[in-house]
Every structure is written in structure tokens, then in C-alpha cells.
Design a protein around this motif. Structure first.
Motif, short mmCIF file in Angstrom:
data_model
loop_
_atom_site.label_atom_id
_atom_site.label_comp_id
_atom_site.label_asym_id
_atom_site.label_seq_id
_atom_site.Cartn_x
_atom_site.Cartn_y
_atom_site.Cartn_z
N ILE A 227 35.00 33.40 17.54
CA ILE A 227 34.20 33.40 16.31
C ILE A 227 32.73 33.34 16.70
N SER A 228 31.91 34.14 16.03
CA SER A 228 30.48 34.13 16.36
C SER A 228 29.90 32.76 16.04
N PRO A 229 28.87 32.35 16.79
CA PRO A 229 28.27 31.04 16.52
C PRO A 229 27.68 30.94 15.11
N ILE A 230 27.21 32.05 14.57
CA ILE A 230 26.68 32.02 13.19
C ILE A 230 27.80 31.72 12.22
N GLU A 231 28.90 32.46 12.31
CA GLU A 231 30.00 32.23 11.38
C GLU A 231 30.62 30.85 11.57
N ARG A 232 30.68 30.38 12.79
CA ARG A 232 31.19 29.03 13.04
C ARG A 232 30.28 28.00 12.40
N GLY A 233 28.97 28.15 12.57
CA GLY A 233 28.01 27.24 11.95
C GLY A 233 28.10 27.27 10.43
N VAL A 234 28.26 28.45 9.87
CA VAL A 234 28.39 28.57 8.41
C VAL A 234 29.66 27.87 7.94
N MET A 235 30.76 28.07 8.67
CA MET A 235 32.01 27.40 8.28
C MET A 235 31.90 25.89 8.45
N TRP A 236 31.17 25.42 9.47
CA TRP A 236 30.93 23.98 9.60
C TRP A 236 30.20 23.46 8.37
N ILE A 237 29.15 24.19 7.96
CA ILE A 237 28.37 23.77 6.79
C ILE A 237 29.28 23.70 5.56
N GLY A 238 30.08 24.75 5.35
CA GLY A 238 30.98 24.76 4.20
C GLY A 238 31.98 23.62 4.25
N ALA A 239 32.60 23.42 5.39
CA ALA A 239 33.59 22.35 5.53
C ALA A 239 32.93 20.98 5.33
N TYR A 240 31.75 20.81 5.91
CA TYR A 240 31.05 19.53 5.77
C TYR A 240 30.71 19.27 4.29
N GLU A 241 30.23 20.30 3.61
CA GLU A 241 29.89 20.11 2.19
C GLU A 241 31.13 19.86 1.34
N PHE A 242 32.25 20.51 1.65
CA PHE A 242 33.49 20.21 0.92
C PHE A 242 33.82 18.73 1.05
N ARG A 243 33.68 18.22 2.24
CA ARG A 243 34.10 16.85 2.52
C ARG A 243 33.11 15.81 2.01
N HIS A 244 31.81 16.06 2.17
CA HIS A 244 30.83 15.01 1.92
C HIS A 244 29.88 15.24 0.74
N CYS A 245 29.75 16.44 0.27
CA CYS A 245 28.78 16.74 -0.80
C CYS A 245 29.53 17.07 -2.09
#
Length: 180
Positions: free
Chosen positions: A93-111
Motif C-alpha cells: 500500500i502506498s504511504p499516502i493511502e496508508r496515512g489516509v487510512m490511518w487518519i480515517g481509522a483514527y477518526e472513526f475511533r476517537h473523533c
């Protein structure tokens, strides 16, 4: 006669002046996460660098802090949640897409103040702006599968109302033609 406040359309990208402080925070967090993923730089080092970038003062710095430091601190947990939803190895997975998915997953969990559909939409826009040609489709497919796991009640409520996409959106084929 021009229209000074013409509405945004699908054909016209969002201008920098139209972006919210949270959208900007996500953009700066993604840039910092990219430096972390590619360069192996510490969150503290990329944080210092990113805060000096032009336009950072217009970003929601608290949201940026939460995203950058939260994603780095929870990287293993975020990867563990995302990996089963991928159609290839995480290393592919490209680092950009991985970073975007991290952001999405983090926001699902904490925001939880950010609706799940907004999280997905913001992540799609990040992937369109910074990622590969069809990376946004891949991000959409993964996050649409993750949303019901971490925002089950919210997703179910919206689907009962007929709002939002089906939770099990299929992943598009790999950009290079490899479907493995």
C-alpha cells in the motif's frame, strides 16, 4: 457579470480559501505521516517541520496534533484493523493511502463528533489530492468496511434512513492490474 460566491461543484475543486480548519489539519497531518512512514522520522521531528509550512496557521492545530501523534502512537492497532480489509500486503500500500487510512481509522475511533460519512469523504478527498490515480477508490472501499466495525450504531442508523453507502463496498482491482 461574475458570481463572487459561486457554489462549489463537482467540476470545480475546492479552493484553499474554502477549506475548513479541520480539512487543513488533515492535510498537514497526512504530510507529516508521510514523512514518518517514508523517512522514519519521529512524530516530534515531523511535527516541528510541519508547523513551519506555509498555511499551517489556518489549520485546526488541536485536530492536527491528535491525528499526527495519535496515528503514530496507535500505528500498530490501526494497521491491525486495516490489514484484514486489504486485498494485498500492507507493505504494497502506498504511504499516502496508508496515512489516509490511518487518519480515517483514527477518526472513526476517537473523533465521534465527526460523522462517519464525513470521515470517509474527507479521506477520499485527501487521497484524490495527494495519492495515486485511483487511490481514493481503494481508501473508500477499505474505510466503508471499517466504519461498521467502529461506528456500528451510527452506520446502522444511517442505513435504516437510507443515508450513506452500503457498508460492504467492494475494493477496486489493484492499480497495476494485479488482483492478488
Amino acid at each position: 457579470m461574475s458570481q463572487p460566491n459561486a457554489p462549489q461543484t463537482a467540476d470545480r475543486p475546492r479552493k484553499a480559501a474554502d477549506k475548513s480548519a479541520r480539512t487543513r489539519a488533515r492535510e498537514f497531518a497526512l504530510q507529516a505521516l508521510y514523512q514518518h512512514l517514508v523517512g522514519g522520522n519521529s512524530a516530534e521531528d515531523v511535527d516541528l517541520f510541519t508547523r513551519d509550512l506555509s498555511g499551517f496557521h489556518k489549520a485546526d492545530s488541536a485536530h492536527y496534533d491528535a491525528l499526527l501523534h495519535g496515528c503514530v502512537a496507535e500505528a500498530a492497532e490501526l494497521d491491525a484493523a486495516i490489514t484484514p480489509l486489504l486485498d494485498r500486503a500492507l507493505a504494497e500500500i502506498s504511504p499516502i493511502e496508508r496515512g489516509v487510512m490511518w487518519i480515517g481509522a483514527y477518526e472513526f475511533r476517537h473523533c465521534v463528533d465527526v460523522p462517519w460519512r464525513v470521515v470517509i469523504n474527507e479521506c477520499i478527498e485527501l487521497a484524490k489530492s495527494f495519492g495515486g490515480t485511483d487511490g481514493h477508490k481503494y481508501v473508500n472501499g477499505v474505510l466503508n468496511q471499517l466504519a461498521p466495525q467502529w461506528r456500528a450504531l451510527e452506520v446502522e442508523r444511517d442505513q435504516k434512513r437510507g443515508v450513506g453507502k452500503p457498508a460492504r463496498a467492494p475494493l477496486p482491482p489493484a492499480a497495476d492490474g494485479d488482483t492478488a
